[in-house]
Design a protein around this motif. Sequence first.
Motif, PDB file in Angstrom:
ATOM      1  N   ALA A  52      47.827  42.379  38.129  1.00 12.04           N
ATOM      2  CA  ALA A  52      48.575  42.690  36.906  1.00 12.04           C
ATOM      3  C   ALA A  52      50.052  42.865  37.225  1.00 12.04           C
ATOM      4  CB  ALA A  52      48.027  43.965  36.273  1.00 12.04           C
ATOM      5  N   LYS A  53      50.907  42.334  36.368  1.00 10.45           N
ATOM      6  CA  LYS A  53      52.350  42.520  36.520  1.00 10.45           C
ATOM      7  C   LYS A  53      52.877  43.216  35.274  1.00 10.45           C
ATOM      8  CE  LYS A  53      52.917  37.687  35.153  1.00 10.45           C
ATOM      9  NZ  LYS A  53      53.238  36.337  35.652  1.00 10.45           N
ATOM     10  N   ILE A 106      52.933  49.389  36.500  1.00  8.37           N
ATOM     11  CA  ILE A 106      51.553  48.899  36.522  1.00  8.37           C
ATOM     12  C   ILE A 106      50.803  49.457  37.721  1.00  8.37           C
ATOM     13  CG2 ILE A 106      51.986  46.744  37.782  1.00  8.37           C
ATOM     14  CD1 ILE A 106      49.756  46.971  34.695  1.00  8.37           C
ATOM     15  N   ALA A 107      51.499  49.610  38.850  1.00  8.93           N
ATOM     16  CA  ALA A 107      50.866  50.182  40.043  1.00  8.93           C
ATOM     17  C   ALA A 107      50.471  51.640  39.796  1.00  8.93           C
ATOM     18  CB  ALA A 107      51.806  50.086  41.242  1.00  8.93           C
ATOM     19  N   VAL A 108      51.344  52.382  39.121  1.00 13.35           N
ATOM     20  CA  VAL A 108      51.048  53.789  38.795  1.00 13.35           C
ATOM     21  C   VAL A 108      49.859  53.871  37.833  1.00 13.35           C
ATOM     22  CG1 VAL A 108      51.944  55.844  37.629  1.00 13.35           C
ATOM     23  CG2 VAL A 108      53.381  54.611  39.260  1.00 13.35           C
ATOM     24  N   ALA A 109      49.817  52.975  36.854  1.00 10.81           N
ATOM     25  CA  ALA A 109      48.698  52.958  35.910  1.00 10.81           C
ATOM     26  C   ALA A 109      47.375  52.713  36.635  1.00 10.81           C
ATOM     27  CB  ALA A 109      48.924  51.885  34.847  1.00 10.81           C
ATOM     28  N   LEU A 110      47.378  51.791  37.588  1.00 10.63           N
ATOM     29  CA  LEU A 110      46.168  51.520  38.371  1.00 10.63           C
ATOM     30  C   LEU A 110      45.768  52.748  39.181  1.00 10.63           C
ATOM     31  CD1 LEU A 110      46.913  47.903  39.721  1.00 10.63           C
ATOM     32  CD2 LEU A 110      45.432  48.538  37.809  1.00 10.63           C
ATOM     33  N   ILE A 148      45.079  47.724  30.900  1.00 16.50           N
ATOM     34  CA  ILE A 148      44.723  46.768  31.953  1.00 16.50           C
ATOM     35  C   ILE A 148      44.008  47.481  33.095  1.00 16.50           C
ATOM     36  CG2 ILE A 148      45.668  45.243  33.736  1.00 16.50           C
ATOM     37  CD1 ILE A 148      47.909  44.547  31.719  1.00 16.50           C
ATOM     38  N   ALA A 149      44.503  48.668  33.452  1.00 17.67           N
ATOM     39  CA  ALA A 149      43.856  49.456  34.508  1.00 17.67           C
ATOM     40  C   ALA A 149      42.413  49.780  34.137  1.00 17.67           C
ATOM     41  CB  ALA A 149      44.650  50.735  34.761  1.00 17.67           C
ATOM     42  N   ALA A 150      42.208  50.165  32.872  1.00 15.99           N
ATOM     43  CA  ALA A 150      40.848  50.468  32.403  1.00 15.99           C
ATOM     44  C   ALA A 150      39.974  49.215  32.422  1.00 15.99           C
ATOM     45  CB  ALA A 150      40.909  51.052  30.993  1.00 15.99           C
ATOM     46  N   LEU A 151      40.577  48.072  32.101  1.00 12.74           N
ATOM     47  CA  LEU A 151      39.845  46.802  32.131  1.00 12.74           C
ATOM     48  C   LEU A 151      39.376  46.485  33.548  1.00 12.74           C
ATOM     49  CD1 LEU A 151      38.985  44.087  30.810  1.00 12.74           C
ATOM     50  CD2 LEU A 151      41.276  43.235  31.347  1.00 12.74           C
ATOM     51  N   PHE A 152      40.269  46.628  34.519  1.00 15.90           N
ATOM     52  CA  PHE A 152      39.909  46.370  35.913  1.00 15.90           C
ATOM     53  C   PHE A 152      38.796  47.321  36.375  1.00 15.90           C
ATOM     54  CE2 PHE A 152      44.271  44.422  37.271  1.00 15.90           C
ATOM     55  CZ  PHE A 152      43.967  43.281  36.542  1.00 15.90           C
ATOM     56  N   ARG A 153      38.864  48.569  35.907  1.00 15.24           N
ATOM     57  CA  ARG A 153      37.825  49.540  36.262  1.00 15.24           C
ATOM     58  C   ARG A 153      36.476  49.101  35.681  1.00 15.24           C
ATOM     59  NH1 ARG A 153      38.694  54.573  32.972  1.00 15.24           N
ATOM     60  NH2 ARG A 153      37.823  53.105  31.440  1.00 15.24           N
ATOM     61  N   ASP A 154      36.473  48.702  34.417  1.00 15.00           N
ATOM     62  CA  ASP A 154      35.234  48.298  33.757  1.00 15.00           C
ATOM     63  C   ASP A 154      34.677  47.001  34.337  1.00 15.00           C
ATOM     64  OD1 ASP A 154      35.585  50.521  32.187  1.00 15.00           O
ATOM     65  OD2 ASP A 154      36.384  49.414  30.452  1.00 15.00           O
ATOM     66  N   VAL A 204      39.340  44.401  44.382  1.00 12.97           N
ATOM     67  CA  VAL A 204      40.668  44.921  44.702  1.00 12.97           C
ATOM     68  C   VAL A 204      41.543  44.736  43.468  1.00 12.97           C
ATOM     69  CG1 VAL A 204      42.705  44.744  46.183  1.00 12.97           C
ATOM     70  CG2 VAL A 204      40.451  44.291  47.145  1.00 12.97           C
ATOM     71  N   ALA A 205      42.350  45.756  43.164  1.00 11.92           N
ATOM     72  CA  ALA A 205      43.294  45.661  42.054  1.00 11.92           C
ATOM     73  C   ALA A 205      44.712  45.613  42.612  1.00 11.92           C
ATOM     74  CB  ALA A 205      43.148  46.858  41.120  1.00 11.92           C
ATOM     75  N   VAL A 206      45.498  44.653  42.135  1.00 12.34           N
ATOM     76  CA  VAL A 206      46.875  44.487  42.606  1.00 12.34           C
ATOM     77  C   VAL A 206      47.830  44.768  41.449  1.00 12.34           C
ATOM     78  CG1 VAL A 206      48.544  42.948  43.695  1.00 12.34           C
ATOM     79  CG2 VAL A 206      46.104  42.707  44.209  1.00 12.34           C
ATOM     80  N   GLY A 207      48.793  45.651  41.674  1.00  7.50           N
ATOM     81  CA  GLY A 207      49.778  45.977  40.651  1.00  7.50           C
ATOM     82  C   GLY A 207      51.163  45.544  41.081  1.00  7.50           C
TER      83      GLY A 207
END
Length: 329
Positions: A34-35, A96-100, A77-83, A88-91
């Motif tokens: 995510a960017k 976006i990194a803080v949200a992740l 987006i962070a919640a989407l990646f969690r679900d 690996v999640a890249v911010g």
Amino acid sequence: MKKVICAALAASICMGGAFAVKPKKSSEVKIGIAKIVQHVALDDAERGIMDAIKDAGINAKFDLQNANGDVNTANQIAALFRDENVDVAVGIATPIAVALANTLRTTPIVFGAVTDPVGAGLVKTIAHGNRNITGMSDAIPSVDHIKLFKKITGIKRLGYIYTSNEDNSISALELVKQGCKEAGLELVTQSISTSAEVRQAAEAIIDRVDGIYLTTDNTVFSALPSLVSVFNKAKKPIFSGDVTGAKNGGCFMASGFNYYKAGYATGEIVVKILNGKNPSSIPVRFMTKPSDSDLLFDLDVAKACGITVPEEYLKHANYIYVDGKLTEK
């Protein structure tokens, strides 16, 4: 504090590689990338991340997301990646990194293009990652940039536009203040909160400055053509800390690392995690090699602004923009 640190260490020892991904050679892994906003530099970083993972022979499925500069969207987006239970999640960029980091507690997180990961609370030290988080910093030598800008142009008043609600920009502002102090320049600042305000901010300071310095502020760069239009019309130089955005012309000079290479370096960190390394054991990566950086001069802008670039600097530039065309050395 010592008790907390000891407890954390004990927990990490007991959990072993809890935040590491077990190696997956042939099975498909899912990578969420995510960017915070779309512009050419972050697009290049995104492409570099994917290429590094592909070049490592990893069978990956990418979920590419763009927050369009909105923090609420970043949280979604962070919640989407969690679900989706990504491996690996890249911010890419600080918000976006803080949200992740606020949402994903066990999923490995790799940040890219974050200027001050310690100040943003992503890691406690650049010597190693924090819990399930590590990544790449896009810190640039702003103090040296400002001194060089003054030396070549002779400016006395420097403009700076920054995003007041982004940690990256606030950290950069302090370096800009330091650079102006050491260079003996008057600093004129203008804050914004969205990219739609960039042109208005440029128009607000154009008559009070001799030139402007741009750090790696994603909100500003997403509306770079608006800023370039204002300063080019006034025949006042722009120094960009990001070369990628300057390749289209309009910035007198630009110096900074290559965002594709930075993305590739970020992707290499993802590969290490996919191969079983714990994020907390991976130090923050900085782009410090000479080969990581680019230098650009726009001679069309230099001529319009009445600036002569000394040959000693031109010979070190790997990009020259002249007669409306970009030449790479």
